[in-house]
Design a protein around this motif. Structure first.
Motif, PDB file in Angstrom:
ATOM      1  N   LEU A  12       0.954  -1.207  -0.006  1.00 25.82           N
ATOM      2  CA  LEU A  12      -0.107   0.123  -0.059  1.00 25.82           C
ATOM      3  C   LEU A  12       0.982   1.310  -0.088  1.00 25.82           C
ATOM      4  O   LEU A  12       1.638   1.480   1.137  1.00 25.82           O
ATOM      5  N   GLU A  13       0.894   1.955  -0.933  1.00 26.97           N
ATOM      6  CA  GLU A  13       1.714   3.037  -1.160  1.00 26.97           C
ATOM      7  C   GLU A  13       0.971   4.318  -0.833  1.00 26.97           C
ATOM      8  O   GLU A  13       0.055   4.600  -1.473  1.00 26.97           O
ATOM      9  N   ASP A  14       1.519   5.226   0.002  1.00 25.16           N
ATOM     10  CA  ASP A  14       1.167   6.321   0.386  1.00 25.16           C
ATOM     11  C   ASP A  14      -0.221   6.309   0.969  1.00 25.16           C
ATOM     12  O   ASP A  14      -1.357   7.226   1.043  1.00 25.16           O
ATOM     13  N   VAL A  19       0.084  -1.448  -4.894  1.00 20.81           N
ATOM     14  CA  VAL A  19       0.997  -1.566  -6.019  1.00 20.81           C
ATOM     15  C   VAL A  19       1.560  -2.830  -5.741  1.00 20.81           C
ATOM     16  O   VAL A  19       1.818  -3.298  -4.662  1.00 20.81           O
ATOM     17  N   GLN A  20       1.986  -3.580  -7.070  1.00 20.51           N
ATOM     18  CA  GLN A  20       2.494  -4.818  -7.211  1.00 20.51           C
ATOM     19  C   GLN A  20       3.943  -4.546  -7.172  1.00 20.51           C
ATOM     20  O   GLN A  20       4.321  -3.768  -7.973  1.00 20.51           O
ATOM     21  N   ARG A  48       4.531  -5.068   5.779  1.00 22.90           N
ATOM     22  CA  ARG A  48       3.947  -3.896   4.719  1.00 22.90           C
ATOM     23  C   ARG A  48       3.788  -4.663   3.424  1.00 22.90           C
ATOM     24  O   ARG A  48       3.282  -4.092   2.334  1.00 22.90           O
ATOM     25  N   LEU A  49       3.970  -5.786   3.618  1.00 24.82           N
ATOM     26  CA  LEU A  49       3.737  -6.867   2.332  1.00 24.82           C
ATOM     27  C   LEU A  49       2.382  -7.515   2.461  1.00 24.82           C
ATOM     28  O   LEU A  49       2.225  -8.265   3.406  1.00 24.82           O
ATOM     29  N   PHE A  50       1.513  -7.828   1.261  1.00 26.23           N
ATOM     30  CA  PHE A  50       0.633  -8.532   1.525  1.00 26.23           C
ATOM     31  C   PHE A  50       0.467  -9.414   0.238  1.00 26.23           C
ATOM     32  O   PHE A  50       0.894  -9.014  -0.907  1.00 26.23           O
ATOM     33  N   GLU A  51      -0.307 -10.412   0.417  1.00 25.20           N
ATOM     34  CA  GLU A  51      -0.407 -11.739  -0.691  1.00 25.20           C
ATOM     35  C   GLU A  51      -1.407 -10.976  -1.942  1.00 25.20           C
ATOM     36  O   GLU A  51      -1.342 -11.513  -3.109  1.00 25.20           O
ATOM     37  N   THR A  52      -2.591 -10.360  -1.489  1.00 25.96           N
ATOM     38  CA  THR A  52      -3.647  -9.746  -2.472  1.00 25.96           C
ATOM     39  C   THR A  52      -3.679  -8.404  -2.433  1.00 25.96           C
ATOM     40  O   THR A  52      -3.489  -7.863  -1.343  1.00 25.96           O
ATOM     41  N   LYS A  53      -4.359  -7.667  -3.264  1.00 27.25           N
ATOM     42  CA  LYS A  53      -4.749  -6.380  -3.206  1.00 27.25           C
ATOM     43  C   LYS A  53      -5.654  -6.126  -2.352  1.00 27.25           C
ATOM     44  O   LYS A  53      -5.648  -5.147  -1.773  1.00 27.25           O
ATOM     45  N   ALA A  56      -4.225  -5.543   1.255  1.00 29.41           N
ATOM     46  CA  ALA A  56      -3.571  -4.554   0.977  1.00 29.41           C
ATOM     47  C   ALA A  56      -4.286  -3.252   1.340  1.00 29.41           C
ATOM     48  O   ALA A  56      -4.167  -2.404   2.230  1.00 29.41           O
ATOM     49  N   MET A  57      -5.653  -3.537   0.614  1.00 28.30           N
ATOM     50  CA  MET A  57      -6.493  -2.259   0.725  1.00 28.30           C
ATOM     51  C   MET A  57      -7.182  -2.456   2.062  1.00 28.30           C
ATOM     52  O   MET A  57      -7.296  -1.333   2.715  1.00 28.30           O
TER      53      MET A  57
END
Length: 97
Positions: A12-14, A19-20, A48-53, A56-57
């Motif tokens: 999750l950027e900003d 972002v992948q 901060r890393l996630f498996e799926t979009k 992350a959201m």
């Protein structure tokens, strides 16, 4: 979740855009990731890393709304005690040249 070199995951950027990224390496609990389709790399912690979009959201932080108190309402009552300040210019304004 642990990732290995070559895995793709999402960040999750900003606190707004998902972002992948591709995992380049792991150093302790930190990962070096490269943005897919861009140059450069980022060093991020494992959380901060996630498996799926969707994951992350879901991690998006909500910001608290800034609310300013309303000092008066439509009928003129403020809810605050009246402070009597005399108008020192009331009736005594004169223009001297």
């Amino acid at each position: 979740m642990t990732f290995k070199r070559g895995d793709t995951c999402f960040i999750l950027e900003d606190n707004s855009d998902v972002v992948q990224v591709k995992v380049v390496s792991k150093q302790g609990k930190n990962y070096i990731v490269q943005l897919i389709g861009a140059c450069g790399a980022l060093k991020l912690s494992e959380n901060r890393l996630f498996e799926t979009k969707e994951e992350a959201m879901a991690s998006k932080k909500t910001s608290k709304a800034m609310v300013s108190p309303q000092l008066s309402d439509s009928n003129g009552r403020t809810g605050l005690p009246e402070i009597g300040i005399p108008d020192i210019f009331d009736g005594s304004r004169s223009r001297k040249i």
